[in-house]
Design an enzyme around this catalytic site. Structure first.
Site, PDB file in Angstrom:
ATOM      1  N   PRO A 246      61.790  42.207  -7.460  1.00 30.28           N
ATOM      2  CA  PRO A 246      61.170  43.448  -7.943  1.00 30.28           C
ATOM      3  C   PRO A 246      59.720  43.231  -8.406  1.00 30.28           C
ATOM      4  O   PRO A 246      58.865  44.068  -8.162  1.00 30.28           O
ATOM      5  CB  PRO A 246      62.071  43.858  -9.102  1.00 30.28           C
ATOM      6  CG  PRO A 246      63.418  43.273  -8.752  1.00 30.28           C
ATOM      7  CD  PRO A 246      63.134  42.000  -8.022  1.00 30.28           C
TER       8      PRO A 246
ATOM      9  N   GLN B  16      40.191  65.179  30.049  1.00 31.11           N
ATOM     10  CA  GLN B  16      39.549  63.869  29.914  1.00 31.11           C
ATOM     11  C   GLN B  16      39.690  63.278  28.505  1.00 31.11           C
ATOM     12  O   GLN B  16      39.866  62.077  28.347  1.00 31.11           O
ATOM     13  CB  GLN B  16      38.070  63.983  30.289  1.00 31.11           C
ATOM     14  CG  GLN B  16      37.509  62.672  30.757  1.00 31.11           C
ATOM     15  CD  GLN B  16      36.077  62.802  31.225  1.00 31.11           C
ATOM     16  OE1 GLN B  16      35.237  63.378  30.544  1.00 31.11           O
ATOM     17  NE2 GLN B  16      35.800  62.271  32.398  1.00 31.11           N
TER      18      GLN B  16
ATOM     19  N   HIS C  24      52.311  64.722  21.782  1.00 29.55           N
ATOM     20  CA  HIS C  24      53.500  65.565  21.970  1.00 29.55           C
ATOM     21  C   HIS C  24      53.393  66.906  21.236  1.00 29.55           C
ATOM     22  O   HIS C  24      54.276  67.752  21.380  1.00 29.55           O
ATOM     23  CB  HIS C  24      54.759  64.842  21.468  1.00 29.55           C
ATOM     24  CG  HIS C  24      55.328  63.856  22.436  1.00 29.55           C
ATOM     25  ND1 HIS C  24      54.765  62.632  22.667  1.00 29.55           N
ATOM     26  CD2 HIS C  24      56.423  63.917  23.247  1.00 29.55           C
ATOM     27  CE1 HIS C  24      55.479  61.971  23.560  1.00 29.55           C
ATOM     28  NE2 HIS C  24      56.493  62.730  23.936  1.00 29.55           N
TER      29      HIS C  24
ATOM     30  N   GLU D 171      57.162  40.604   6.043  1.00 22.97           N
ATOM     31  CA  GLU D 171      56.713  39.239   6.365  1.00 22.97           C
ATOM     32  C   GLU D 171      55.196  39.069   6.163  1.00 22.97           C
ATOM     33  O   GLU D 171      54.531  38.376   6.938  1.00 22.97           O
ATOM     34  CB  GLU D 171      57.151  38.855   7.782  1.00 22.97           C
ATOM     35  CG  GLU D 171      58.669  38.843   7.872  1.00 22.97           C
ATOM     36  CD  GLU D 171      59.179  38.150   9.105  1.00 22.97           C
ATOM     37  OE1 GLU D 171      58.636  37.105   9.463  1.00 22.97           O
ATOM     38  OE2 GLU D 171      60.140  38.666   9.695  1.00 22.97           O
ATOM     39  N   GLY D 172      54.689  39.723   5.126  1.00 23.73           N
ATOM     40  CA  GLY D 172      53.251  39.646   4.824  1.00 23.73           C
ATOM     41  C   GLY D 172      52.571  40.941   5.198  1.00 23.73           C
ATOM     42  O   GLY D 172      52.554  41.316   6.377  1.00 23.73           O
TER      43      GLY D 172
HETATM   44  C1  FAD Z   1      62.481  47.228   5.315  1.00 23.76           C
HETATM   45  C2  FAD Z   1      62.021  46.000   4.598  1.00 23.76           C
HETATM   46  C3  FAD Z   1      62.616  44.786   4.879  1.00 23.76           C
HETATM   47  C4  FAD Z   1      62.237  43.636   4.167  1.00 23.76           C
HETATM   48  N1  FAD Z   1      62.895  42.464   4.396  1.00 23.76           N
HETATM   49  C5  FAD Z   1      62.676  41.416   3.564  1.00 23.76           C
HETATM   50  C6  FAD Z   1      63.499  40.254   3.631  1.00 23.76           C
HETATM   51  O1  FAD Z   1      64.407  40.147   4.460  1.00 23.76           O
HETATM   52  N2  FAD Z   1      63.285  39.248   2.738  1.00 23.76           N
HETATM   53  C7  FAD Z   1      62.308  39.330   1.796  1.00 23.76           C
HETATM   54  O2  FAD Z   1      62.173  38.404   1.006  1.00 23.76           O
HETATM   55  N3  FAD Z   1      61.502  40.419   1.708  1.00 23.76           N
HETATM   56  C8  FAD Z   1      61.662  41.472   2.560  1.00 23.76           C
HETATM   57  N4  FAD Z   1      60.878  42.594   2.475  1.00 23.76           N
HETATM   58  C9  FAD Z   1      59.841  42.638   1.460  1.00 23.76           C
HETATM   59  C10 FAD Z   1      58.423  42.601   2.020  1.00 23.76           C
HETATM   60  O3  FAD Z   1      58.151  41.334   2.572  1.00 23.76           O
HETATM   61  C11 FAD Z   1      57.478  42.987   0.851  1.00 23.76           C
HETATM   62  O4  FAD Z   1      57.679  44.367   0.604  1.00 23.76           O
HETATM   63  C12 FAD Z   1      56.039  42.691   1.167  1.00 23.76           C
HETATM   64  O5  FAD Z   1      55.806  41.308   1.246  1.00 23.76           O
HETATM   65  C13 FAD Z   1      55.095  43.278   0.101  1.00 23.76           C
HETATM   66  O6  FAD Z   1      55.525  42.996  -1.195  1.00 23.76           O
HETATM   67  P1  FAD Z   1      55.664  44.206  -2.243  1.00 23.76           P
HETATM   68  O7  FAD Z   1      56.479  45.254  -1.622  1.00 23.76           O
HETATM   69  O8  FAD Z   1      56.104  43.661  -3.531  1.00 23.76           O
HETATM   70  O9  FAD Z   1      54.178  44.781  -2.380  1.00 23.76           O
HETATM   71  P2  FAD Z   1      53.019  44.204  -3.317  1.00 23.76           P
HETATM   72  O10 FAD Z   1      52.889  42.747  -3.150  1.00 23.76           O
HETATM   73  O11 FAD Z   1      53.187  44.773  -4.662  1.00 23.76           O
HETATM   74  O12 FAD Z   1      51.757  44.887  -2.623  1.00 23.76           O
HETATM   75  C14 FAD Z   1      51.399  46.261  -2.792  1.00 23.76           C
HETATM   76  C15 FAD Z   1      50.092  46.502  -2.032  1.00 23.76           C
HETATM   77  O13 FAD Z   1      49.055  45.689  -2.609  1.00 23.76           O
HETATM   78  C16 FAD Z   1      48.478  44.861  -1.619  1.00 23.76           C
HETATM   79  N5  FAD Z   1      48.107  43.563  -2.175  1.00 23.76           N
HETATM   80  C17 FAD Z   1      48.891  42.691  -2.867  1.00 23.76           C
HETATM   81  N6  FAD Z   1      48.183  41.607  -3.185  1.00 23.76           N
HETATM   82  C18 FAD Z   1      46.946  41.781  -2.686  1.00 23.76           C
HETATM   83  C19 FAD Z   1      45.751  40.994  -2.676  1.00 23.76           C
HETATM   84  N7  FAD Z   1      45.702  39.779  -3.237  1.00 23.76           N
HETATM   85  N8  FAD Z   1      44.644  41.498  -2.065  1.00 23.76           N
HETATM   86  C20 FAD Z   1      44.677  42.708  -1.471  1.00 23.76           C
HETATM   87  N9  FAD Z   1      45.778  43.491  -1.438  1.00 23.76           N
HETATM   88  C21 FAD Z   1      46.886  43.032  -2.031  1.00 23.76           C
HETATM   89  C22 FAD Z   1      49.577  44.700  -0.555  1.00 23.76           C
HETATM   90  O14 FAD Z   1      49.029  44.341   0.672  1.00 23.76           O
HETATM   91  C23 FAD Z   1      50.186  46.085  -0.568  1.00 23.76           C
HETATM   92  O15 FAD Z   1      49.426  46.951   0.216  1.00 23.76           O
HETATM   93  C24 FAD Z   1      61.200  43.726   3.208  1.00 23.76           C
HETATM   94  C25 FAD Z   1      60.570  44.956   2.962  1.00 23.76           C
HETATM   95  C26 FAD Z   1      60.991  46.077   3.617  1.00 23.76           C
HETATM   96  C27 FAD Z   1      60.328  47.387   3.297  1.00 23.76           C
END
Ligand code: FAD
Length: 381
Positions: free
Chosen positions: A128, A281, A340, A365-366
């Site tokens: 979280p 076009q 569409h 995954e990032g």
């Molecule tokens: C459908 C789904 C499946 C997933 N599956 C997995 C899984 O199997 N295992 C797992 O471990 N995780 C999983 N995730 C988690 C996912 O990898 C994270 O949601 C993601 O890495 C972003 O983390 P966060 O949601 O906490 O966002 P945050 O890290 O809070 O980021 C919020 C925003 O701030 C930006 N941000 C954060 N830090 C910086 C920075 N230094 N500079 C600029 N911008 C920044 C981010 O790019 C984003 O736009 C899943 C997520 C979803 C939605």
């Protein structure tokens, strides 16, 4: 110079994946999306045909192929339906961690059930309060006798409520001076006492894919569940993601290709002002732009995959491929909806689903911002 021509075998794999997806996904995709239904039978059928774990070694039931072949399968699956594509491609999510860092015994025990389609697994990193900043993971694994006791929560975990086991990033050495040497990867079976998973509903897209929140309350695992080295978990996961992100790029290329194909078939059929939409076009230009971006994204992904198959993991190139493919699929899916018109906004044509599904490529995954940080760091070094 990189040779992007597919070998005969690669062409056959791509064709087989295309036929499987078109044959098996079409009937169930809409229902799985609407009802957020996970299809276990589809996983079994895909495993029987060798699609699950195509890149894992043959001695553990895998296909013995490389990054490139997995990209081809990912692309074809996501082209037809990203939700079901995600179900199948993520069935092995975490297996590469075991293959890279696991012992022989761990590989036999945990890879074989996955490649046979008897179980699916996951990787649990996100919490979280720990997303992009992986080093802030707080789930603890405390040494206790000949094992660990795990406590904490994991968020957004793919296969959360259907996975048989997870590779979990845990804090094992909170006192270490370097925040990158504090974590370990520990395998946790979902039938362990104290493990709980709750399904997260109402996702924007890839709704067939199972996403859960995991809770670990005094979950005991033996020491032999440690994957790789103690306190090296952060680095192990970075290595892992530098590989799996290539496939996420391929997923983006697949979505973009599927969206463009749907747009093309619509504008060849739809008439306005007495002409086919394809004759305007400004619309032709949009198709030209889509096709060019998709080709550029595909080339980045294939180059990253082909280099990885030669043992040359290029992190910057992979980050470029994932970011660009993500942006390309979101843009292309949006354009496909626009082309569409009102029909794009309702479910019937499938572009609405692709549009919703596309966004995940820029998040999991990032995020795209993290990919850009990787690229920028390398450029400015
Ligand atoms: C459908 C789904 C499946 C997933 N599956 C997995 C899984 O199997 N295992 C797992 O471990 N995780 C999983 N995730 C988690 C996912 O990898 C994270 O949601 C993601 O890495 C972003 O983390 P966060 O949601 O906490 O966002 P945050 O890290 O809070 O980021 C919020 C925003 O701030 C930006 N941000 C954060 N830090 C910086 C920075 N230094 N500079 C600029 N911008 C920044 C981010 O790019 C984003 O736009 C899943 C997520 C979803 C939605």
């Amino acid at each position: 110079m990189m040779d992007f021509d597919l070998t005969k075998e690669q062409q056959d794999i791509k064709k087989a994946a295309k036929e499987f997806a078109e044959g098996e996904f079409t009937e169930i995709a809409e229902e799985c999306d609407r009802e957020e239904k996970y299809p276990p039978d589809l996983v079994k059928s895909a495993a029987d045909l060798g699609f699950i774990g195509i890149n894992l070694p043959e001695e553990y039931g895998g296909g013995g192929y490389g990054y490139m072949e997995k990209c081809l399968v990912s692309e074809e699956f996501f082209r037809v339906d990203p939700g079901l594509g995600s179900v199948l491609i993520s069935a092995t999510f975490g297996a590469d961690m075991i293959e890279l860092f696991g012992t022989e015994e761990q590989k036999k025990s945990y890879l074989v059930p996955i490649t046979k389609g008897e179980a699916v697994m996951g990787s649990a990193i996100t919490e979280p309060d720990a997303g992009s900043d992986v080093s802030s993971v707080r789930t603890t694994a405390t040494r206790d006798g000949d094992g660990y006791v795990i406590n904490g929560n994991k968020m957004f975990i793919t296969n959360g409520t259907v996975g048989a086991y997870f590779v979990v990033l845990c804090l094992t050495n909170p006192e270490n001076r370097s925040r990158h040497n504090r974590h370990s990867v520990i395998l946790v079976e979902s039938d362990r006492k104290g493990f709980e998973a709750n399904k997260l509903r109402n996702k924007l897209g890839i709704r067939a894919s199972d996403t859960g929140e995991l809770t670990f309350k005094d979950v005991r695992v033996p020491k032999k569940n440690l994957i790789g080295d103690e306190d090296r978990g952060f680095y192990q996961f970075m290595d892992f993601f530098n590989r799996t992100r290539i496939h996420v790029g391929a997923e983006g290329v697949g979505i973009a290709q599927g969206a463009m194909e749907k747009a093309i078939s619509h504008l060849k059929e739809r008439m306005q002002f007495g002409k086919y939409l394809s004759s305007f076009q400004s619309i032709q230009f949009r198709i030209a732009e889509m096709a060019t971006r998709i080709q550029a994204a595909r080339n980045l992904v294939y180059e990253a995959a082909l280099k990885a198959d030669k043992g040359d993991l290029d992190h910057e190139l992979t980050a470029m491929a994932k970011w660009f493919a993500g942006e390309t699929c979101v843009r292309t899916a949006e354009e496909a909806v626009q082309i569409h018109g009102g029909y794009g906004y309702i479910g019937e044509y499938g572009v609405e689903r692709l549009y919703r599904d596309s966004k995940i490529i820029e998040i999991y995954e990032g995020t795209k911002e993290i990919e850009k940080l990787i690229i920028a760091r390398s450029m400015l070094r």
